[in-house]
Design an enzyme around this catalytic site. Structure first.
Site, PDB file in Angstrom:
ATOM      1  N   LYS A  83       0.849  -1.190   0.000  1.00 55.41           N
ATOM      2  CA  LYS A  83       0.000   0.000   0.000  1.00 55.41           C
ATOM      3  C   LYS A  83       0.887   1.244   0.000  1.00 55.41           C
ATOM      4  CE  LYS A  83      -3.858   1.932   2.728  1.00 55.41           C
ATOM      5  NZ  LYS A  83      -4.715   1.685   3.917  1.00 55.41           N
ATOM      6  N   SER A 157      -9.330   1.701   3.195  1.00 56.25           N
ATOM      7  CA  SER A 157      -8.552   2.490   2.259  1.00 56.25           C
ATOM      8  C   SER A 157      -7.575   1.659   1.434  1.00 56.25           C
ATOM      9  CB  SER A 157      -7.774   3.570   3.025  1.00 56.25           C
ATOM     10  OG  SER A 157      -6.896   3.005   3.981  1.00 56.25           O
ATOM     11  N   SER A 181      -9.641  -0.600   7.290  1.00 62.19           N
ATOM     12  CA  SER A 181      -9.083  -0.567   5.944  1.00 62.19           C
ATOM     13  C   SER A 181      -8.443  -1.872   5.504  1.00 62.19           C
ATOM     14  CB  SER A 181      -8.043   0.555   5.845  1.00 62.19           C
ATOM     15  OG  SER A 181      -8.643   1.814   6.039  1.00 62.19           O
TER      16      SER A 181
END
Length: 616
Positions: A83, A157, A181
Site C-alpha cells: 500500500k 482504504s 481498511s
C-alpha cells in the site's frame, strides 16, 4: 510464455521444491501481464523490470545452491504488493497525494523484514488518500474497481492491495488498518484480511493516519498464507515506539466454543437483505463447527465505533500530516480535506471528555470477554456502487465501518474471512475478533470456518486448497517424519532437542511410494508422491516450535526436503519428501508400509524403541 504461477504460497513452494519454477519465472509472468494490470487505478507505481529481474536472479541462486534453507522461509520467492502509504526503497511514497510524494531513504521495517526473507516487491498500490476512507474512491489515481463487479466499490482504504490479491496479480499484499481498511476491502473482494493486534507489526516507515491506532495488515487468498506472512512480518521493532511484544498463547478453539453476535435488533444492513441472509448463513456454519452463539447488546460497541470519526479522535488524523496539510490543503482530496479540517476544530477539553467516555465503555465491555471466546460480525453491512459513494461520500463511508471502527479503540485482534457468494454475484464475509494477542487463535478458527465453504480463491476461479497446519509467530508447526527421525531412531534427537513433541502416529493418503535410499548414514528412506499406484505409508506427526522449524529444515540434506504431505484423513501437514531423481535405482519398499517395518524385516533389533500403536 512463462509457466503458470501458483496462486497460493503453499503451491508456489511445492513448485519450487519440485524444480518446476524459479523466482525468475514468477517475475517474468508478472512482467508478461497486460500493461493495464500493472497500472492505475490498482497501482500507483511498479518496480522496474531491471530491479525485479536482478532480485529474482539472486533468489534463483539461493534456491539452486541451498533449496532447503531458502524454502525454510515462509515467503521465499513470493511477489507482494505494498500500500502506498508504506515506504519501499526505490519507489516513491505518495499516500495517494502527488504533492505529498517523497523518496524514502529506506524501506519500512515490515517491508525490509519480508524482503530479507525472500519476498519480492512488485509495486505500490492505490488507496483512499492518506488512508482516510473505507471506500477506495478518494484517490486522484482513480477508484480500483471491485474484483467481481467493477461498478461496486472495492472498499478502502487499502483498495489497490485488496484488488491486486483478489485478481491473482500477487501472492499477498500489505495494507493498513486503522478503522477497517484491512478488513472491509477483504470482505468485498473474497479475501482474508488479517488485522493484527496493534503493535505486533511495526508501523515505522508508515505514513500515519491515527498513529496510536494504526496497524499494518495482510491480504491473502487463504488463512494459511496470511499466517506465513504474519510469521515473518510480526518481528519486534525496538525502534518503533508503538511496538509491542505479546505472548500469542490463547488456547485454540478446537471443538466447543462460545461466540458473541449482535442481537437481532442491533444488526444493521441498511436494507441489504442479501447481506443479512449471508450473515445468518455464516452464523449457522459457525454453530456447525461447535460454536454456541450468545447475543449481545451491540449499542456500546457502536458508540465506540462512532467515536472514531464523530469526536476529537479525528484530530489525530490532522496531526499526522499537519505540516503538509496546513501548507497544501488545496492539494488534498475534497472529502479528505473536509475530514481533516474538522479535526482541527476540537479543543483539548473535547479530547479529554471523549477519552473519559471511551474509558467508561472499555470498562463496560472488557469483562464481557469472560463470557465468550470470539465476537463474530459481518465484515461489511452492504456494498455500494462507486457512483452512490461519490454522490454521498461521508454517510455511505460511515456505514461501511459499522462493524470495524471499534476494533483498534478496544485493542482487539481481527481477521476478516470469506463466507459466501451472494445471489447477485458479490462476496460476503465475516470478521472474527478477540482481545489483544488472540491472533493465532482467531486464525485457526478462521481457517476452520473457511474450509466449511465451497468458495473459490479471490476472483481467480481457483478452488480453495485443503486446510493446513498454521504456523505463526510464537506458534508451533506440525511435521510428519517417515524415516530416521521416527521415535527411537538415530535422528529423532534433532526433533526432541528443539522441543518437539509427538502428536500422533498415522499414515499418508494412498498416493505415495517409499524407497530405501542407497549410501546414506544413518540409513534413510525417500518418500515420493506418485501419479500411479501408491500406498499408505506410516508416519509420525511431531509438533515443534515455529521458531525452531527453520533451523530444523535448514539441516535437512539433499535429496530430502520438506513439503506438504496429505494424510489418510484428508488433512495436510509439512513433512519429509524426496527429490524424484534420487530414487533411480533405489529399492522400492512401499510394500512394507513404513520405514520401521522395513528395518524390522531386515533385523528385528534395528529399532531400539517400541513405537506407539499406529492408526489403523
Amino acid at each position: 510464455m512463462p509457466p503458470p504461477i501458483p496462486a497460493t504460497i503453499a503451491a508456489l513452494h511445492d513448485a519450487y521444491r519440485a524444480g518446476k519454477l524459479r523466482p525468475t519465472d514468477v517475475v517474468e509472468a508478472w512482467l508478461a501481464r497486460d500493461a493495464s494490470e500493472r497500472a492505475a487505478p490498482v497501482w500507483i507505481s511498479v518496480q522496474s523490470p531491471e530491479v525485479l529481474r536482478a532480485r529474482a536472479s539472486t533468489l534463483d541462486a539461493q534456491l539452486r545452491t541451498d533449496p532447503q534453507r531458502a524454502l525454510a522461509s515462509p515467503v521465499f520467492g513470493t511477489l507482494f504488493a505494498v500500500k502506498d502509504n508504506i515506504d519501499c526503497a526505490g519507489l516513491p511514497t505518495t499516500a495517494a497525494c502527488p504533492a505529498f510524494a517523497y523518496d524514502p531513504a529506506e524501506p519500512a521495517f515490515v517491508v525490509a523484514a519480508l524482503e530479507a526473507a525472500g519476498a519480492m516487491v512488485a509495486g505500490k498500490t492505490n488507496l483512499d488518500q492518506f488512508a482516510t476512507g473505507l471506500v477506495g474512491t478518494r484517490s486522484p489515481y482513480g477508484a480500483p474497481p471491485n474484483a467481481f463487479k467493477p461498478e461496486i466499490v472495492s472498499g478502502g482504504s487499502s483498495s489497490g492491495s485488496a484488488v491486486a490479491v483478489a485478481k491473482g496479480l500477487v501472492h499477498f499484499a500489505l495494507g493498513t488498518d486503522t478503522a477497517g481498511s484491512g478488513r472491509v476491502p477483504a470482505g468485498l473482494n473474497n479475501l482474508v484480511g488479517w488485522k493484527p493486534t496493534r503493535g505486533l507489526l511495526s508501523v515505522r516507515g508508515v505514513v500515519p493516519a491515527c498513529r496510536s491506532l494504526d496497524c499494518v495488515s495482510i491480504f491473502t487468498l487463504t488463512v494459511a498464507d496470511a499466517a506465513r506472512v504474519f510469521r515473518v512480518a510480526a518481528t519486534f521493532d525496538a525502534a518503533d515506539p508503538c511496538a509491542r511484544s505479546l505472548a500469542l498463547d490463547r488456547p485454540l478453539l478446537r471443538h466447543e466454543f462460545t461466540f458473541a453476535v449482535p442481537r437481532a435488533a442491533d444488526l444493521e444492513f441498511f436494507g441489504d437483505s442479501l447481506a443479512q441472509a449471508a450473515f445468518a448463513d455464516a452464523v449457522s456454519r459457525m454453530k456447525a463447527l461447535g460454536g454456541m452463539p450468545r447475543e449481545i447488546d451491540f449499542a456500546p460497541w457502536r458508540e465506540v465505533a462512532d467515536s472514531l470519526y464523530d469526536g476529537p479522535r479525528v484530530a489525530e488524523r490532522h496531526a499526522g500530516i499537519r505540516a503538509f496539510f496546513d501548507a497544501h490543503a488545496d492539494a488534498v482530496d475534497p472529502t479528505v480535506r473536509r475530514i481533516l479540517d474538522r479535526g482541527a476544530t476540537f479543543s483539548a477539553t473535547d479530547t479529554f471528555v471523549a477519552e473519559a467516555r471511551l474509558d467508561e465503555l472499555r470498562a463496560k465491555l472488557t469483562p464481557l470477554w469472560s463470557t465468550f471466546d470470539v465476537l463474530v460480525v459481518p465484515t461489511a453491512p452492504t456494498a455500494y456502487s462507486i457512483a452512490a459513494v461519490q454522490a454521498d461520500p461521508i454517510e455511505l463511508n460511515r456505514r461501511l465501518g459499522t462493524y470495524t471502527n471499534f476494533a483498534n479503540l478496544l485493542d482487539l485482534a481481527a481477521i476478516a474471512v470469506p463466507a459466501s457468494m451472494r445471489p447477485d454475484g458479490l462476496p460476503s464475509g465475516i470478521t472474527l475478533l478477540a482481545p489483544a494477542g488472540g491472533d493465532l487463535m482467531l486464525a485457526h478458527l478462521a481457517q476452520r470456518f473457511h474450509a466449511t465453504g465451497t468458495l473459490p480463491l479471490g476472483a481467480i476461479g481457483v478452488a480453495a486448497p485443503a486446510a493446513e497446519t498454521l504456523a505463526g509467530h510464537g506458534d508451533t508447526v506440525q511435521v510428519a517424519v517417515v524415516g530416521a527421525h521416527l521415535q527411537g531412531l538415530p535422528l529423532n534427537r534433532e526433533l526432541t532437542e528443539r522441543g518437539a513433541k509427538l502428536v500422533r502416529s498415522t499414515r499418508t493418503a494412498p498416493h505415495y511410494r517409499l524407497y530405501a535410499l542407497p549410501a546414506t548414514t544413518p540409513p534413510k528412506p525417500g518418500l515420493v508422491r506418485t501419479a500411479g499406484e501408491g500406498q499408505r505409508i506410516a508416519v509420525e506427526v511431531w509438533e515443534l516450535p515455529a521458531s525452531a522449524f527453520g533451523r530444523f529444515v535448514a539441516g535437512i540434506p539433499a535429496p530430502l526436503c520438506i513439503g506438504t504431505l496429505e494424510l489418510e484423513d484428508g488433512s495436510h501437514v509439512q513433512g519429509f519428501l524426496c527429490e524424484a531423481a534420487a530414487i533411480a535405482g533405489a529399492e522400492d519398499i512401499s510394500r512394507f508400509g513404513g520405514w520401521r517395518a522395513y528395518l524390522e524385516s531386515r533385523n528385528p533389533r534395528t529399532t531400539s524403541a517400541t513405537p506407539q500403536k499406529e492408526t489403523p
